[in-house]
Design a protein around this motif. Structure first.
Motif, mmCIF file in Angstrom:
data_model
loop_
_atom_site.group_PDB
_atom_site.id
_atom_site.type_symbol
_atom_site.label_atom_id
_atom_site.label_comp_id
_atom_site.label_asym_id
_atom_site.label_seq_id
_atom_site.Cartn_x
_atom_site.Cartn_y
_atom_site.Cartn_z
ATOM 1 N N TRP A 88 37.855 61.338 -47.636
ATOM 2 C CA TRP A 88 36.363 61.124 -46.888
ATOM 3 C C TRP A 88 36.017 60.136 -45.950
ATOM 4 O O TRP A 88 35.085 60.150 -45.102
ATOM 5 C CB TRP A 88 36.381 60.113 -48.551
ATOM 6 N N ARG A 89 36.569 59.516 -45.617
ATOM 7 C CA ARG A 89 36.130 59.022 -43.802
ATOM 8 C C ARG A 89 36.073 59.434 -42.964
ATOM 9 O O ARG A 89 35.780 58.985 -42.014
ATOM 10 C CB ARG A 89 37.414 57.234 -43.676
ATOM 11 N N ILE A 91 34.947 62.527 -42.687
ATOM 12 C CA ILE A 91 34.126 62.843 -43.051
ATOM 13 C C ILE A 91 32.266 62.622 -43.245
ATOM 14 O O ILE A 91 32.079 62.669 -42.218
ATOM 15 C CB ILE A 91 34.431 63.771 -44.326
ATOM 16 N N VAL A 92 33.058 61.840 -43.785
ATOM 17 C CA VAL A 92 31.835 60.773 -43.788
ATOM 18 C C VAL A 92 31.527 59.462 -42.928
ATOM 19 O O VAL A 92 32.310 59.106 -42.381
ATOM 20 C CB VAL A 92 31.778 60.138 -45.020
ATOM 21 N N ARG A 93 30.253 59.679 -42.794
ATOM 22 C CA ARG A 93 29.341 58.258 -41.641
ATOM 23 C C ARG A 93 28.944 57.294 -41.464
ATOM 24 O O ARG A 93 28.048 57.999 -43.387
ATOM 25 C CB ARG A 93 28.607 59.922 -40.178
ATOM 26 N N LYS A 94 28.895 56.801 -41.101
ATOM 27 C CA LYS A 94 27.493 55.606 -41.583
ATOM 28 C C LYS A 94 26.026 56.183 -41.845
ATOM 29 O O LYS A 94 25.701 56.546 -40.431
ATOM 30 C CB LYS A 94 27.057 54.778 -40.135
ATOM 31 N N GLY A 95 25.651 55.625 -42.762
ATOM 32 C CA GLY A 95 24.248 56.036 -42.129
ATOM 33 C C GLY A 95 24.213 57.611 -43.387
ATOM 34 O O GLY A 95 22.690 57.849 -43.896
ATOM 35 N N MET A 115 31.890 53.567 -46.725
ATOM 36 C CA MET A 115 32.139 53.793 -45.620
ATOM 37 C C MET A 115 30.741 54.771 -45.058
ATOM 38 O O MET A 115 30.358 55.052 -44.124
ATOM 39 C CB MET A 115 32.273 55.447 -46.174
ATOM 40 N N VAL A 116 29.505 54.699 -45.954
ATOM 41 C CA VAL A 116 27.705 54.467 -45.695
ATOM 42 C C VAL A 116 27.279 53.413 -45.398
ATOM 43 O O VAL A 116 26.032 53.822 -44.293
ATOM 44 C CB VAL A 116 27.447 55.693 -47.319
ATOM 45 N N ALA A 117 27.578 52.131 -45.383
ATOM 46 C CA ALA A 117 26.313 51.293 -45.178
ATOM 47 C C ALA A 117 25.922 51.085 -44.125
ATOM 48 O O ALA A 117 27.290 50.429 -43.158
ATOM 49 C CB ALA A 117 27.442 49.672 -46.028
ATOM 50 N N ASP A 118 25.009 50.705 -42.990
ATOM 51 C CA ASP A 118 24.607 50.850 -41.803
ATOM 52 C C ASP A 118 23.723 49.595 -41.666
ATOM 53 O O ASP A 118 23.042 49.486 -42.388
ATOM 54 C CB ASP A 118 24.203 51.765 -41.344
ATOM 55 N N GLU A 119 23.591 49.196 -40.782
ATOM 56 C CA GLU A 119 23.449 47.877 -40.121
ATOM 57 C C GLU A 119 21.563 48.479 -40.537
ATOM 58 O O GLU A 119 20.389 47.568 -40.943
ATOM 59 C CB GLU A 119 22.866 47.747 -38.833
ATOM 60 N N ARG A 120 20.701 49.395 -40.615
ATOM 61 C CA ARG A 120 19.923 49.974 -40.362
ATOM 62 C C ARG A 120 19.073 50.423 -42.346
ATOM 63 O O ARG A 120 18.043 50.676 -42.225
ATOM 64 C CB ARG A 120 19.879 51.298 -39.975
ATOM 65 N N GLY A 121 20.675 50.542 -42.895
ATOM 66 C CA GLY A 121 20.201 49.889 -44.509
ATOM 67 C C GLY A 121 19.594 51.695 -44.940
ATOM 68 O O GLY A 121 19.184 51.976 -45.920
ATOM 69 N N GLN A 122 20.032 52.906 -44.037
ATOM 70 C CA GLN A 122 19.618 54.236 -44.248
ATOM 71 C C GLN A 122 20.966 55.137 -45.203
ATOM 72 O O GLN A 122 20.281 56.076 -46.132
ATOM 73 C CB GLN A 122 19.709 55.293 -42.788
ATOM 74 N N GLY A 123 22.525 54.529 -45.032
ATOM 75 C CA GLY A 123 23.175 55.044 -46.301
ATOM 76 C C GLY A 123 23.272 54.748 -47.435
ATOM 77 O O GLY A 123 22.463 53.987 -47.780
#
Lengths: 271, 271
Positions: A88-89, A91-95, A115-123
């Motif tokens: 998973w890590r 293949i999955v990207r932040k956001g 894995m998805v948590a990003d600073e922009r809060g889109q994940g």
């Protein structure tokens, strides 16, 4: 951070009454639920301490690379779930938007959130489980493991995974849909995911998946009904056209009840 | 560099007459060999050029890591043989003794040689194939790919893999025994490895393997007899005791004739 989007459904439509809709097999009758008297309180002191320790450990644990996980699996030192997380890590990207189709006690949900948590809060992690106790456990687990901002990135729904298309927004295809089939760890072992709804859920997952995305299915087969479910998953995996999907299976063959990992990649035909 | 040890058997005992001993199935009668008139010369100009280019390419190709190979396999971009080689590289060390149980055209032999070749000249690849044309191809392939010192580290025998214990010295357990089952690529497709001798070879491999070592079996199943052979390999893999062996299987389930990779690790119980 922008405010998270509201859930698609009103809270009313996803109340626990949905938990009663999906059971279909003789071993798991339609309305069979654990009686309240058998339900342990969500957070008795000892369990609460244990969950807090587990959440802290999970949040801080070393993330295995694919090499360490796969070679560890081949040499009997790592579990299939560790291979799954490592893949998973990769293949999955932040956001990204991802789906935990079987929240259980929240371990996969937390792993996906990291894995998805990003600073922009889109994940986003859309999590679901047909058992309300699983949703409660997952929610408590996340509260102990991550801060409020990250908790906001997870949307939990007490609903059968066959209905994931009602939860994940249509304009945000999922990069990963993760299944961990069987019974709730620590819960009632007669309450299990069942072939008919699992098959519907896999079909739904194949529709909401992004190009290049992955359906990950860890099938536990040691309980009654487990092998029937594996047959359904394998049949679904085998039916996917090879020009558009790569369907692979990883299993221990000298441990008859070891879980089987099935990974279904929707090929990115433009790469 | 110290001189390489002499082969255990006198050249006489491993002459091609042994090639006639092992065939056992109706489809591959005991003495069936390609007639001389159908045998292409070992190195016709075009083939020689092709082999030289292939050897050079193989010797120089980028070595995939396990992550790239496994994620590539999961996403349909890499082959099972690339996963196998990547896992071998994680387990085999310079100076190890390894076995190529089915030399074929020498690709695996060369890959193994690159893994074990060390400055002290202790690494060894014991290669075998029941077809003398495969041994000749492998020998020619190695001559084009590596220098004399490295060629000396490879010992080739035109003998059935079920007799590997007669070839590998008893005091040097093998770190890896690699099988690539089926027919010789580019050769006669009716000359195939067969279940009875493959089973004997797996049993022999399990005996000569070092603690922590790996038996790697890539089973091609697209030819007549391929599935019978897979059944034998799976049956052997399943029979290994889980406390001493990890037996895992990796396969593409939506490509019915894709080769199946089976990896058998003799656990190092002191690690």
């Amino acid at each position: 951070m922008p405010p998270p989007p509201p859930p698609i459904h009103s809270p009313l439509s996803l109340r626990p009454h949905l938990l009663l809709l999906i059971r279909s097999r003789a071993r798991t009758p339609l309305l069979r639920r654990r009686s309240p008297s058998r339900d342990p309180p969500l957070c008795r002191p000892r369990r609460c301490l244990s969950m807090r320790a587990s959440a802290a450990a999970t949040a801080q644990q070393t993330e295995l690379g694919v090499e360490e996980a796969v070679v560890g699996f081949v040499t009997g030192k790592k579990k299939a779930t560790e291979v799954a997380h490592a893949v998973w890590r990769s293949i999955v990207r932040k956001g990204d938007v991802v789906v935990d189709a079987t929240c259980g006690n929240g371990n996969d949900t937390l792993a996906l959130l990291k894995m998805v948590a990003d600073e922009r809060g889109q994940g986003r992690v859309y999590g679901m489980d047909i058992q309300d106790s699983a949703i409660e456990s997952t929610s408590s687990f996340l509260k102990m493991a991550v801060d409020n901002d990250q908790q906001e990135l997870v949307k939990l729904f007490p609903v059968c995974h066959s209905r994931m298309e009602e939860i994940v927004p249509k304009d945000t295809p999922a990069r990963l849909v993760a299944f961990n089939l069987g019974y709730l760890p620590g819960g009632d072992k007669t309450l299990i995911t069942v072939p008919r709804t699992t098959e519907l859920a896999l079909q739904a997952a194949s529709r909401i998946l992004s190009s290049g995305g992955l359906i990950s299915v860890l099938v536990y087969i040691g309980h009654p009904g487990g092998r029937d479910e594996l047959n359904v998953v394998e049949s679904f995996a085998s039916s996917l056209p090879a020009d558009a999907w790569a369907s692979c299976k990883l299993q221990m063959v000298n441990r008859p009840i070891a879980p089987v990992l099935i990974l279904l990649n929707k090929k990115d035909l433009f790469q």
